[in-house]
Design an enzyme around this catalytic site. Structure first.
Site, short mmCIF file in Angstrom:
data_model
loop_
_atom_site.label_atom_id
_atom_site.label_comp_id
_atom_site.label_asym_id
_atom_site.label_seq_id
_atom_site.Cartn_x
_atom_site.Cartn_y
_atom_site.Cartn_z
N PHE A 125 0.85 -1.18 0.00
CA PHE A 125 0.00 0.00 0.00
C PHE A 125 0.89 1.24 0.00
O PHE A 125 1.89 1.31 0.73
CB PHE A 125 -0.93 0.02 1.23
CG PHE A 125 -1.97 1.08 1.13
CD1 PHE A 125 -3.02 0.95 0.25
CD2 PHE A 125 -1.89 2.23 1.90
CE1 PHE A 125 -3.98 1.95 0.13
CE2 PHE A 125 -2.84 3.24 1.79
CZ PHE A 125 -3.90 3.09 0.90
N ASP A 196 1.82 -5.45 7.55
CA ASP A 196 0.68 -4.55 7.53
C ASP A 196 -0.57 -5.42 7.34
O ASP A 196 -0.74 -6.05 6.30
CB ASP A 196 0.82 -3.55 6.39
CG ASP A 196 -0.35 -2.57 6.30
OD1 ASP A 196 -1.40 -2.83 6.92
OD2 ASP A 196 -0.21 -1.54 5.61
N TYR A 221 -10.71 0.60 10.56
CA TYR A 221 -11.91 1.04 9.87
C TYR A 221 -12.34 0.15 8.70
O TYR A 221 -13.35 0.41 8.08
CB TYR A 221 -11.79 2.49 9.38
CG TYR A 221 -10.52 2.81 8.60
CD1 TYR A 221 -10.39 2.49 7.26
CD2 TYR A 221 -9.47 3.46 9.23
CE1 TYR A 221 -9.24 2.80 6.56
CE2 TYR A 221 -8.31 3.78 8.55
CZ TYR A 221 -8.20 3.45 7.21
OH TYR A 221 -7.06 3.76 6.52
N LYS A 222 -11.59 -0.87 8.40
CA LYS A 222 -11.97 -1.75 7.29
C LYS A 222 -12.79 -2.92 7.85
O LYS A 222 -13.94 -2.74 8.25
CB LYS A 222 -10.73 -2.22 6.54
CG LYS A 222 -9.92 -1.08 5.92
CD LYS A 222 -8.75 -1.60 5.11
CE LYS A 222 -7.80 -0.51 4.67
NZ LYS A 222 -8.40 0.54 3.83
N ARG A 370 -12.67 -3.04 -7.68
CA ARG A 370 -12.35 -3.83 -6.49
C ARG A 370 -13.61 -4.04 -5.66
O ARG A 370 -14.36 -3.11 -5.38
CB ARG A 370 -11.28 -3.09 -5.67
CG ARG A 370 -10.65 -3.90 -4.56
CD ARG A 370 -9.57 -3.11 -3.87
NE ARG A 370 -10.14 -2.04 -3.03
CZ ARG A 370 -9.52 -1.53 -1.97
NH1 ARG A 370 -8.32 -1.95 -1.64
NH2 ARG A 370 -10.09 -0.58 -1.27
#
Length: 411
Positions: A125, A196, A221-222, A370
């Protein structure tokens, strides 16, 4: 061959089906973007309201003690630890993934002072690459950032490497690294291993302690459903606690923060990795959201995720065959996180058309559509309906409308 009847049968025997009621989900929307922002748990909203209506407005500063605000980084961290295979006391909730990565990368380099290389996957990322790049620039000639492709990792981890830093699940494709194998390889070559977990925590069963992982970060938050900008977390294996020194020595990482001493003295254990005052409102939302995740067995979450993703791939390839879609994710579910990505040269307008017709996924430059699958609140029927809508949009050509070509700031 997957059918509507087959999807309905899967819903009828889904052991996680009842958890859907724990979330606020807008009518007429199929939400396939939980890998960017999880849906809101009802309990999170209730917890924030309680914090506002009683703890802040009535009890005021007393709530740091009476409501346990001061302990939230450790309380929330231990809940996350249960989802990532950590022992109690190895995980804290704090700051953002970027800040936590900076802290852990800098600390890892100090633990390997004779080595000067950080290894990253060039498809990690971007913030991970930016933080590593910034740290290398800050340290000058002492540290070099080595960006490599996934298939070059083994050769890249040599005797000069201080730490290997990788996204466990690739944010674009959903491809998942073999955590146990790569961690063992890094250790054999004398390097520390940092993962990560932003796109795997809460969606993929993880065993950080069993894999002997040194360090890890992730966001709240995912798949953890803690809300926009929710606090992140960091993990440090217990064996490293007393040796690790944070580069951001803030007062909440002090051994006695309320002694107000003029010189820094690191707290024992994982607490030394904290910095500033915790953000209570966002922390309590994450705390409540985690209880929903902990109510589900992660092996059931993973099994449902893999079945959903497999069904989605099969249905998309059947429904829009000949319309230019190419699978960008691993076909083998064991090598994939809880998302499916397709490439298309018109990915942006197609995704905007989908969103306008009630199927929310997201776009990743340059050409990725996605779709994230959160088994806690998605139904198998949602998978079939999403693909049906995609097929109609492609056959009817609605995605070609000018309204779907305007780029937004957030994609």
């Amino acid at each position: 061959m997957m059918s509507r009847a087959g999807l309905a049968a899967l819903d009828a025997r889904d052991p996680l089906a009842a958890l859907r009621e724990q979330f606020v989900l807008p009518a007429g929307v199929i939400y396939l973007d939980g890998n960017s922002l999880g849906a809101m748990p009802r309990a999170a909203a209730e917890r924030v309201r309680r914090t506002l209506d009683r703890e802040w407005s009535q009890d005021l500063i007393r709530s740091w003690n009476s409501a346990g605000w001061v302990d939230l980084p450790q309380t929330v961290g231990n809940k996350i630890g249960r989802l990532i295979g950590a022992r109690d006391g190895e995980t804290v909730a704090a700051d953002s993934t970027s800040v936590n990565l900076f802290k852990l990368l800098a600390a890892a380099c100090r633990l390997r002072p004779q080595r000067r290389v950080i290894v990253c996957d060039c498809d990690d990322f971007p913030t991970d690459l930016y933080i590593a790049e910034g740290l290398a620039a800050l340290l000058g000639d002492h540290i070099e950032l080595r960006r490599v492709r996934a298939d070059e990792l083994d050769a890249a981890i040599d005797d000069d490497v201080a730490v290997v830093s990788l996204s466990h699940v690739n944010y674009r494709s959903g491809a998942m690294h073999d955590m146990a194998r790569i961690t063992a390889l890094a250790h054999r070559r004398g390097a520390l291993m940092l993962w990560d977990l932003a796109h795997s925590a809460g969606a993929v069963p993880l065993q950080l302690a069993d894999c002997d992982v040194d360090l890890a970060i992730g966001c709240g938050y995912k798949y953890l459903n803690g809300g926009p900008g929710a606090p992140a977390f960091l993990y440090v294996a217990q064996r490293l606690h007393d040796r690790l020194a944070t580069p951001i020595s803030g007062w909440f990482g002090h051994a006695q923060p309320f002694a107000f001493e003029a010189r820094y003295q690191a707290a024992p254990g994982i607490t030394r990795m904290l910095a500033g005052t915790p953000a209570v409102l966002s922390m309590v939302a994450l705390d409540a959201a985690l209880d929903v995740s902990l109510a589900a067995a992660l092996d059931q979450v993973r099994a449902k995720s893999m079945t959903m993703c497999d069904a989605f791939i099969e249905l998309v390839e059947r429904e829009v065959d000949g319309h230019g879609f190419t699978l960008a994710s691993p076909r083998d579910g064991a090598r994939r996180g809880s998302q499916v990505s397709f490439r298309h040269e018109q990915a942006w307008p197609i995704m905007q058309a989908l969103i306008a017709h009630g199927v929310i996924g997201d776009f990743r430059a340059p050409d990725i559509l996605r779709f994230g699958f959160t088994p806690l609140y998605l139904r198998y029927a949602d998978v079939g309906e999403a693909v049906r809508i995609l097929g109609e949009l492609m056959r009817g050509g609605q995605w070609r409308a000018d309204a779907y070509r305007t780029r937004s700031t957030v994609t």
